[in-house]
Design a protein around this motif. Structure first.
Motif, PDB file in Angstrom:
ATOM      1  N   ALA A  24      -7.958  10.052   9.541  1.00 34.72           N
ATOM      2  CA  ALA A  24      -6.863   9.779   8.573  1.00 34.72           C
ATOM      3  C   ALA A  24      -5.425  10.039   8.878  1.00 34.72           C
ATOM      4  O   ALA A  24      -5.112  10.779   9.473  1.00 34.72           O
ATOM      5  CB  ALA A  24      -7.058  10.565   7.408  1.00 34.72           C
ATOM      6  N   GLY A  25      -4.237   9.547   8.350  1.00 32.57           N
ATOM      7  CA  GLY A  25      -2.893   9.653   8.291  1.00 32.57           C
ATOM      8  C   GLY A  25      -2.023   9.136   7.602  1.00 32.57           C
ATOM      9  O   GLY A  25      -1.942   8.901   7.287  1.00 32.57           O
ATOM     10  N   ARG A  26      -1.020   8.984   7.441  1.00 26.81           N
ATOM     11  CA  ARG A  26       0.020   8.222   6.806  1.00 26.81           C
ATOM     12  C   ARG A  26       1.318   8.298   7.523  1.00 26.81           C
ATOM     13  O   ARG A  26       2.121   8.369   7.466  1.00 26.81           O
ATOM     14  CB  ARG A  26       0.329   8.859   5.547  1.00 26.81           C
ATOM     15  CG  ARG A  26       1.448   8.065   4.917  1.00 26.81           C
ATOM     16  CD  ARG A  26       2.459   8.470   4.787  1.00 26.81           C
ATOM     17  NE  ARG A  26       3.348   8.365   3.832  1.00 26.81           N
ATOM     18  CZ  ARG A  26       3.782   7.480   3.149  1.00 26.81           C
ATOM     19  NH1 ARG A  26       3.284   6.390   3.168  1.00 26.81           N
ATOM     20  NH2 ARG A  26       4.714   7.625   2.383  1.00 26.81           N
ATOM     21  N   ARG A  27       1.757   8.606   6.403  1.00 28.72           N
ATOM     22  CA  ARG A  27       3.116   8.697   6.662  1.00 28.72           C
ATOM     23  C   ARG A  27       3.401  10.092   7.032  1.00 28.72           C
ATOM     24  O   ARG A  27       3.148  10.988   6.395  1.00 28.72           O
ATOM     25  CB  ARG A  27       3.907   8.382   5.429  1.00 28.72           C
ATOM     26  CG  ARG A  27       3.641   7.130   4.913  1.00 28.72           C
ATOM     27  CD  ARG A  27       4.375   6.839   3.672  1.00 28.72           C
ATOM     28  NE  ARG A  27       4.620   7.750   2.668  1.00 28.72           N
ATOM     29  CZ  ARG A  27       3.777   8.286   1.893  1.00 28.72           C
ATOM     30  NH1 ARG A  27       2.569   8.025   2.000  1.00 28.72           N
ATOM     31  NH2 ARG A  27       4.120   9.086   0.974  1.00 28.72           N
ATOM     32  N   ARG A  35       0.831  -1.197   0.000  1.00 27.81           N
ATOM     33  CA  ARG A  35       0.000   0.000   0.000  1.00 27.81           C
ATOM     34  C   ARG A  35       0.869   1.252   0.000  1.00 27.81           C
ATOM     35  O   ARG A  35       0.609   2.208  -0.731  1.00 27.81           O
ATOM     36  CB  ARG A  35      -0.909   0.009   1.235  1.00 27.81           C
ATOM     37  CG  ARG A  35      -1.782   1.253   1.361  1.00 27.81           C
ATOM     38  CD  ARG A  35      -2.452   1.333   2.717  1.00 27.81           C
ATOM     39  NE  ARG A  35      -1.482   1.503   3.796  1.00 27.81           N
ATOM     40  CZ  ARG A  35      -1.776   1.425   5.086  1.00 27.81           C
ATOM     41  NH1 ARG A  35      -3.009   1.140   5.465  1.00 27.81           N
ATOM     42  NH2 ARG A  35      -0.839   1.607   6.010  1.00 27.81           N
ATOM     43  N   GLU A  36       1.926   1.235   0.824  1.00 23.56           N
ATOM     44  CA  GLU A  36       2.804   2.399   0.912  1.00 23.56           C
ATOM     45  C   GLU A  36       3.564   2.623  -0.390  1.00 23.56           C
ATOM     46  O   GLU A  36       3.718   3.762  -0.849  1.00 23.56           O
ATOM     47  CB  GLU A  36       3.789   2.230   2.074  1.00 23.56           C
ATOM     48  CG  GLU A  36       3.116   2.010   3.420  1.00 23.56           C
ATOM     49  CD  GLU A  36       2.161   3.126   3.785  1.00 23.56           C
ATOM     50  OE1 GLU A  36       2.447   4.296   3.439  1.00 23.56           O
ATOM     51  OE2 GLU A  36       1.129   2.845   4.412  1.00 23.56           O
ATOM     52  N   LYS A  37       4.045   1.542  -0.984  1.00 24.58           N
ATOM     53  CA  LYS A  37       4.741   1.671  -2.265  1.00 24.58           C
ATOM     54  C   LYS A  37       3.809   2.237  -3.334  1.00 24.58           C
ATOM     55  O   LYS A  37       4.213   3.089  -4.136  1.00 24.58           O
ATOM     56  CB  LYS A  37       5.297   0.308  -2.711  1.00 24.58           C
ATOM     57  CG  LYS A  37       6.479  -0.168  -1.882  1.00 24.58           C
ATOM     58  CD  LYS A  37       7.165  -1.351  -2.531  1.00 24.58           C
ATOM     59  CE  LYS A  37       6.310  -2.592  -2.509  1.00 24.58           C
ATOM     60  NZ  LYS A  37       7.030  -3.776  -3.062  1.00 24.58           N
ATOM     61  N   ALA A  38       2.570   1.766  -3.337  1.00 20.20           N
ATOM     62  CA  ALA A  38       1.608   2.262  -4.320  1.00 20.20           C
ATOM     63  C   ALA A  38       1.319   3.740  -4.105  1.00 20.20           C
ATOM     64  O   ALA A  38       1.213   4.504  -5.074  1.00 20.20           O
ATOM     65  CB  ALA A  38       0.320   1.448  -4.241  1.00 20.20           C
ATOM     66  N   THR A  64      15.171   0.095   3.582  1.00 19.83           N
ATOM     67  CA  THR A  64      16.110  -0.665   4.416  1.00 19.83           C
ATOM     68  C   THR A  64      15.487  -1.841   5.150  1.00 19.83           C
ATOM     69  O   THR A  64      16.189  -2.779   5.513  1.00 19.83           O
ATOM     70  CB  THR A  64      16.740   0.253   5.468  1.00 19.83           C
ATOM     71  OG1 THR A  64      15.721   0.685   6.395  1.00 19.83           O
ATOM     72  CG2 THR A  64      17.398   1.469   4.817  1.00 19.83           C
ATOM     73  N   ARG A  65      14.181  -1.774   5.438  1.00 18.47           N
ATOM     74  CA  ARG A  65      13.467  -2.758   6.271  1.00 18.47           C
ATOM     75  C   ARG A  65      14.169  -2.920   7.632  1.00 18.47           C
ATOM     76  O   ARG A  65      14.181  -4.015   8.209  1.00 18.47           O
ATOM     77  CB  ARG A  65      13.342  -4.099   5.554  1.00 18.47           C
ATOM     78  CG  ARG A  65      12.655  -4.020   4.186  1.00 18.47           C
ATOM     79  CD  ARG A  65      11.240  -3.487   4.284  1.00 18.47           C
ATOM     80  NE  ARG A  65      10.670  -3.156   2.996  1.00 18.47           N
ATOM     81  CZ  ARG A  65       9.681  -3.854   2.409  1.00 18.47           C
ATOM     82  NH1 ARG A  65       9.187  -4.915   2.997  1.00 18.47           N
ATOM     83  NH2 ARG A  65       9.211  -3.464   1.236  1.00 18.47           N
ATOM     84  N   ASP A  66      14.693  -1.819   8.141  1.00 23.69           N
ATOM     85  CA  ASP A  66      15.425  -1.819   9.402  1.00 23.69           C
ATOM     86  C   ASP A  66      14.506  -1.336  10.521  1.00 23.69           C
ATOM     87  O   ASP A  66      14.290  -0.144  10.708  1.00 23.69           O
ATOM     88  CB  ASP A  66      16.646  -0.893   9.277  1.00 23.69           C
ATOM     89  CG  ASP A  66      17.584  -0.988  10.468  1.00 23.69           C
ATOM     90  OD1 ASP A  66      17.115  -1.326  11.584  1.00 23.69           O
ATOM     91  OD2 ASP A  66      18.788  -0.697  10.297  1.00 23.69           O
ATOM     92  N   LEU A  93      10.008   8.337   7.712  1.00 26.33           N
ATOM     93  CA  LEU A  93      10.014   7.031   8.367  1.00 26.33           C
ATOM     94  C   LEU A  93       9.603   5.933   7.390  1.00 26.33           C
ATOM     95  O   LEU A  93      10.256   4.882   7.287  1.00 26.33           O
ATOM     96  CB  LEU A  93       9.044   7.066   9.560  1.00 26.33           C
ATOM     97  CG  LEU A  93       8.749   5.743  10.263  1.00 26.33           C
ATOM     98  CD1 LEU A  93       9.984   5.252  11.005  1.00 26.33           C
ATOM     99  CD2 LEU A  93       7.575   5.916  11.233  1.00 26.33           C
ATOM    100  N   THR A  94       8.525   6.185   6.650  1.00 24.54           N
ATOM    101  CA  THR A  94       8.001   5.184   5.722  1.00 24.54           C
ATOM    102  C   THR A  94       8.979   4.883   4.595  1.00 24.54           C
ATOM    103  O   THR A  94       9.276   3.713   4.311  1.00 24.54           O
ATOM    104  CB  THR A  94       6.667   5.670   5.127  1.00 24.54           C
ATOM    105  OG1 THR A  94       5.739   5.906   6.189  1.00 24.54           O
ATOM    106  CG2 THR A  94       6.091   4.641   4.173  1.00 24.54           C
ATOM    107  N   LEU A  95       9.480   5.924   3.940  1.00 18.87           N
ATOM    108  CA  LEU A  95      10.377   5.718   2.807  1.00 18.87           C
ATOM    109  C   LEU A  95      11.662   5.016   3.242  1.00 18.87           C
ATOM    110  O   LEU A  95      12.122   4.070   2.582  1.00 18.87           O
ATOM    111  CB  LEU A  95      10.706   7.061   2.154  1.00 18.87           C
ATOM    112  CG  LEU A  95      11.605   7.003   0.920  1.00 18.87           C
ATOM    113  CD1 LEU A  95      10.991   6.108  -0.156  1.00 18.87           C
ATOM    114  CD2 LEU A  95      11.830   8.409   0.364  1.00 18.87           C
TER     115      LEU A  95
END
Length: 233
Positions: free
Chosen positions: A230-233, A107-110, A179-181, A172-174
């Motif tokens: 609502a929110g996201r990133r 979802r975030e990548k999209a 990195t998936r860290d 934070l999201t990007l």
């Protein structure tokens, strides 16, 4: 053959488009590929959407709604805010948001792909602007709720706080998608919580706070204009 309700067809097509965009990019999300992904005939698309552009607008709305659910419980685990400070509240809210990112990275990548596409395509900039207007409204509502439940007051206008919060979550999201860290993400959330909490004071000191009047006005504005979910990133 079972007749699928229109609302269910729209949802299935939106979700198919989301998967395609996350996997192959916006350019790959043609109407034919979307219906193939959704396992529907092409006629189904034109029955529920006037155009691909209409689907794209709904896709952004649906994804923001989903992200909004990740931001809504700002005080997750801090029932009623009793004895909870703003730093703990913000940190809990960021963690809840991040858990949503980890649970659905596609979802975030999209969403990132859609933002870039809208900024590049002539005439589609309003979609990106609408996307971020929703993010800021969600963040403003979350910030207002956190202040109320922790007995705090923001020292900066709440729309400014919302933009700072969205900037933190964007980064934070990007960074995590690349990195998936998880440990680095936790450190980022700690710093963000410290920084945002430093922009507040106990509500009891509100009358002595120079920015109190502007904060009150901003909170009134948010209550009239922000979407309550609502929110996201």
């Amino acid at each position: 053959m079972t007749r699928i309700p229109v609302a269910d067809r729209r949802t299935a097509l939106v979700q198919a488009a989301l998967r395609l965009i996350a996997r192959d990019g916006v350019a790959a999300a043609t109407t034919r590929r979307i219906v193939a992904e959704a396992d529907m005939p092409l006629a189904s698309f034109h029955y529920v959407f006037a155009s691909r552009d209409e689907l794209m607008a709904e896709l952004i709305e649906a994804a923001v709604e989903s992200e909004q659910r990740d931001f809504a419980p700002v005080l997750a685990g801090c029932d009623g805010g009793h004895g909870v400070g703003m730093r703990e509240a913000v940190r809990a809210g960021l963690q809840h948001y991040f858990d949503g990112v980890r649970a659905d990275p596609d979802r975030e990548k999209a969403m990132l792909e859609l933002t870039q596409w809208a900024l590049r395509e002539p005439g589609f900039e309003p979609l990106a602007q609408r996307q971020y207007a929703r993010y800021h409204a969600v963040a403003a509502q979350a910030a207002a709720d956190a202040a109320r439940l922790t007995g705090s007051v923001w020292l900066r206008p709440i729309d400014e706080v919302a933009r700072i919060l969205v900037s933190f979550t964007d980064g934070l999201t990007l960074a995590w998608l690349v990195t998936r860290d998880d440990r680095a993400a936790a450190a980022t959330m700690d710093v963000a919580a410290d920084a945002l909490a430093a922009l507040t004071a106990p509500a009891a000191s509100r009358s002595h706070t120079p920015a109190a009047s502007s904060t009150a006005a901003s909170r009134t504005s948010v209550s009239r204009t922000s979407d309550p979910k609502a929110g996201r990133r």
